[in-house]
Write a protein that holds these residues in place. Structure first.
Motif, PDB file in Angstrom:
ATOM      1  N   PRO A 247       0.803  -1.229   0.000  1.00  0.00           N
ATOM      2  CA  PRO A 247       0.000   0.000   0.000  1.00  0.00           C
ATOM      3  C   PRO A 247       0.834   1.277   0.000  1.00  0.00           C
ATOM      4  CG  PRO A 247       0.007  -1.016   2.172  1.00  0.00           C
ATOM      5  CD  PRO A 247       0.754  -1.935   1.276  1.00  0.00           C
ATOM      6  N   SER A 248       0.293   2.271  -0.666  1.00  0.00           N
ATOM      7  CA  SER A 248       0.860   3.633  -0.645  1.00  0.00           C
ATOM      8  C   SER A 248      -0.289   4.601  -0.905  1.00  0.00           C
ATOM      9  CB  SER A 248       1.948   3.785  -1.713  1.00  0.00           C
ATOM     10  OG  SER A 248       1.405   3.588  -3.009  1.00  0.00           O
ATOM     11  N   GLU A 249      -0.104   5.852  -0.542  1.00  0.00           N
ATOM     12  CA  GLU A 249      -1.182   6.825  -0.710  1.00  0.00           C
ATOM     13  C   GLU A 249      -1.167   7.388  -2.121  1.00  0.00           C
ATOM     14  OE1 GLU A 249      -2.576   9.728   2.525  1.00  0.00           O
ATOM     15  OE2 GLU A 249      -1.466  11.019   1.135  1.00  0.00           O
ATOM     16  N   PHE A 250      -2.334   7.426  -2.750  1.00  0.00           N
ATOM     17  CA  PHE A 250      -2.439   8.017  -4.091  1.00  0.00           C
ATOM     18  C   PHE A 250      -3.884   8.418  -4.362  1.00  0.00           C
ATOM     19  CE2 PHE A 250      -3.053   3.471  -4.629  1.00  0.00           C
ATOM     20  CZ  PHE A 250      -4.136   3.381  -5.490  1.00  0.00           C
ATOM     21  N   ASP A 251      -4.068   9.184  -5.438  1.00  0.00           N
ATOM     22  CA  ASP A 251      -5.389   9.658  -5.852  1.00  0.00           C
ATOM     23  C   ASP A 251      -5.987   8.646  -6.823  1.00  0.00           C
ATOM     24  OD1 ASP A 251      -7.651  10.962  -6.628  1.00  0.00           O
ATOM     25  OD2 ASP A 251      -6.618  12.546  -7.758  1.00  0.00           O
ATOM     26  N   LEU A 252      -7.081   8.027  -6.429  1.00  0.00           N
ATOM     27  CA  LEU A 252      -7.716   7.001  -7.257  1.00  0.00           C
ATOM     28  C   LEU A 252      -8.246   7.581  -8.566  1.00  0.00           C
ATOM     29  CD1 LEU A 252      -8.516   4.001  -7.318  1.00  0.00           C
ATOM     30  CD2 LEU A 252     -10.630   4.607  -6.133  1.00  0.00           C
ATOM     31  N   VAL A 253      -8.732   8.804  -8.530  1.00  0.00           N
ATOM     32  CA  VAL A 253      -9.241   9.448  -9.748  1.00  0.00           C
ATOM     33  C   VAL A 253      -8.120   9.595 -10.764  1.00  0.00           C
ATOM     34  CG1 VAL A 253     -10.240  11.552 -10.709  1.00  0.00           C
ATOM     35  CG2 VAL A 253     -11.086  10.648  -8.522  1.00  0.00           C
ATOM     36  N   ASN A 254      -6.951  10.020 -10.311  1.00  0.00           N
ATOM     37  CA  ASN A 254      -5.810  10.202 -11.204  1.00  0.00           C
ATOM     38  C   ASN A 254      -5.369   8.876 -11.810  1.00  0.00           C
ATOM     39  OD1 ASN A 254      -3.673  11.937 -12.327  1.00  0.00           O
ATOM     40  ND2 ASN A 254      -2.318  10.737 -10.997  1.00  0.00           N
ATOM     41  N   LEU A 255      -5.349   7.822 -10.975  1.00  0.00           N
ATOM     42  CA  LEU A 255      -4.942   6.502 -11.471  1.00  0.00           C
ATOM     43  C   LEU A 255      -5.907   6.006 -12.549  1.00  0.00           C
ATOM     44  CD1 LEU A 255      -3.628   3.426  -9.636  1.00  0.00           C
ATOM     45  CD2 LEU A 255      -5.816   3.180 -10.807  1.00  0.00           C
ATOM     46  N   VAL A 256      -7.210   6.107 -12.284  1.00  0.00           N
ATOM     47  CA  VAL A 256      -8.201   5.615 -13.243  1.00  0.00           C
ATOM     48  C   VAL A 256      -8.163   6.439 -14.527  1.00  0.00           C
ATOM     49  CG1 VAL A 256     -10.666   5.255 -13.662  1.00  0.00           C
ATOM     50  CG2 VAL A 256      -9.682   4.668 -11.436  1.00  0.00           C
ATOM     51  N   GLY A 257      -7.990   7.747 -14.398  1.00  0.00           N
ATOM     52  CA  GLY A 257      -7.917   8.603 -15.592  1.00  0.00           C
ATOM     53  C   GLY A 257      -6.763   8.217 -16.497  1.00  0.00           C
ATOM     54  N   ASN A 258      -5.576   8.032 -15.920  1.00  0.00           N
ATOM     55  CA  ASN A 258      -4.407   7.633 -16.715  1.00  0.00           C
ATOM     56  C   ASN A 258      -4.612   6.262 -17.345  1.00  0.00           C
ATOM     57  OD1 ASN A 258      -3.036  10.000 -16.071  1.00  0.00           O
ATOM     58  ND2 ASN A 258      -2.035   9.097 -14.267  1.00  0.00           N
ATOM     59  N   LEU A 259      -5.241   5.353 -16.581  1.00  0.00           N
ATOM     60  CA  LEU A 259      -5.479   4.003 -17.106  1.00  0.00           C
ATOM     61  C   LEU A 259      -6.418   4.044 -18.308  1.00  0.00           C
ATOM     62  CD1 LEU A 259      -5.287   0.884 -16.814  1.00  0.00           C
ATOM     63  CD2 LEU A 259      -7.234   1.018 -15.254  1.00  0.00           C
TER      64      LEU A 259
END
Length: 393
Positions: A247-259
């Motif tokens: 685990p690490s902290e990140f923005d889920l919106v940013n991850l999904v957008g890039n994906l």
């Protein structure tokens, strides 16, 4: 092994000396003698113990022997106890006849004949012990039958599991061989074609533009093989409890957008649209690679089964959890299939021939559960599907 049986005998007489004399006459190592000076005392003992034989004096103050016998015959616990009456009254009193009417099995007159008493008591003790031994044997046989029945059920269940495992193995090998052959065949054909061009010194086949196309095709086939291998490795890790979560902290919106940006070629090939709905960042602590793997599986399935309809992906926070919803407008999933699509090697519908090992949803659920979350589906045949991933922030 059957336990040793000890018969209990009840003797009832209002005179203590008679009780002691009769006890001395009938006692033995294989029996236990209980004495009562009255009918009331006898009833108390009858409710506490299981007796092989009751020897009752007829003439007692208060409740006499006949009345006690009638009460014993009217009570479920004592109605089957053999009763022998003892009386000092003369034979002309006709007590024996009344005793048999009260349910007695024998009648003895005082003074007692020692050998006759011992012999008769031995007969009743032997019958009781035989009956108890038979009952214990029947109970042991019934327990054995139940154990064998349970064992048979377990063996049947094991056999069914083994047969299911064999079918799954055969299905898996069939799917793997087909799925691996597809990219390999593409690579083999590309290689043979290039060898043919080289054998003919056809330099025009290797221009810069054509080389780019070759590399892109090779890369697609190689990536397909890598995905298949990774899926199989993930299943092995899950089975052995070695699926790692970093685990690490990140923005889920940013991850999904890039994906979703990376899915542009597949979206174009599927002739559909793919949109993201997210009003604000959703920051949490998860394994970035694994969560990306889950969303990628859901989007791939939406493209596979979406029937060229629009695909909407939503990311939002809800009551202390992060939610990712992937909705398509394709073939949908029946209620019965919804119960099995998260199992290994399962596809949405046998009538739709699609690529893949049928492991994507199984792996995705295991990843989400490892994060303490859940994945559910809402769907109906012909109405598309919505997969909802819920993750604790």
């Amino acid at each position: 092994m059957l336990s040793p049986i000890k018969a209990k005998l009840l003797i009832v007489d209002d005179l203590p000396e008679n009780l002691l004399a009769l006890e001395a006459l009938i006692k033995a190592d294989d029996r236990e003698v209980h004495k009562a000076l009255s009918a009331d005392e006898a009833l108390s003992l009858l409710l506490q113990h299981e007796f092989a034989l009751a020897i009752l004096d007829v003439q007692m103050p208060g409740m006499n022997g006949f009345e006690l016998a009638e009460m014993m015959r009217g009570t479920e616990k004592t109605k089957s106890i053999p009763i022998v009456f003892v009386s000092a009254a003369g034979r002309e009193m006709n007590y024996a006849f009344k005793g048999y009417e009260s349910g007695a099995v024998d009648f003895l007159h005082k003074p007692l004949e020692i050998h006759a008493v011992k012999s008769k008591v031995n007969v009743f003790v032997d019958l009781y012990c035989q009956r108890k031994a038979l009952k214990e044997q029947l109970e042991a046989l019934e327990r054995s039958r139940q154990e064998q029945e349970l064992l048979l059920k377990k063996l049947q269940a094991t056999q069914n599991e083994l047969e299911h495992a064999v079918r799954m193995r055969d299905d898996f090998m069939s799917i793997v061989s087909h799925e691996v052959r597809t990219p390999l065949n593409g690579l083999i054909l590309e290689t043979q074609l290039r060898k043919l061009h080289l054998a003919r010194d056809n330099a025009d086949a290797f221009t810069l533009d054509k080389m780019r196309g070759m590399v892109e095709r090779d890369e697609r086939q190689i990536q397909s093989l890598i995905r298949l291998i990774e899926d199989m490795l993930d299943v092995s890790r899950i089975r052995t409890g070695k699926l790692s979560i970093r685990p690490s902290e990140f923005d889920l919106v940013n991850l999904v957008g890039n994906l979703l940006d990376n899915f542009a070629p597949q979206v174009a090939a599927a002739e559909c649209t793919l949109s993201l709905h997210a009003s604000e960042p959703v920051v949490g602590t998860w394994d970035e690679f694994r969560i990306e793997q889950v969303v990628a599986n859901l989007v791939s399935n939406a493209l596979r089964y979406g029937g060229r309809g629009p695909i909407e992906v939503s990311v939002y926070a809800h009551k202390g959890t992060a939610r990712v919803e992937v909705r398509d407008h394709g073939i949908g999933i029946s209620k019965e299939n919804q119960a099995r699509i998260f199992q290994q090697f399962e596809r949405v519908s046998a009538t739709h021939v699609v690529a893949g090992l049928g492991l994507g949803l199984f792996i995705s659920e295991q990843i989400v559960v490892a994060h303490g979350g859940s994945i559910t589906v809402q769907s109906a045949l012909g109405e598309g599907s919505t997969f909802i991933v819920s993750l604790p922030l």
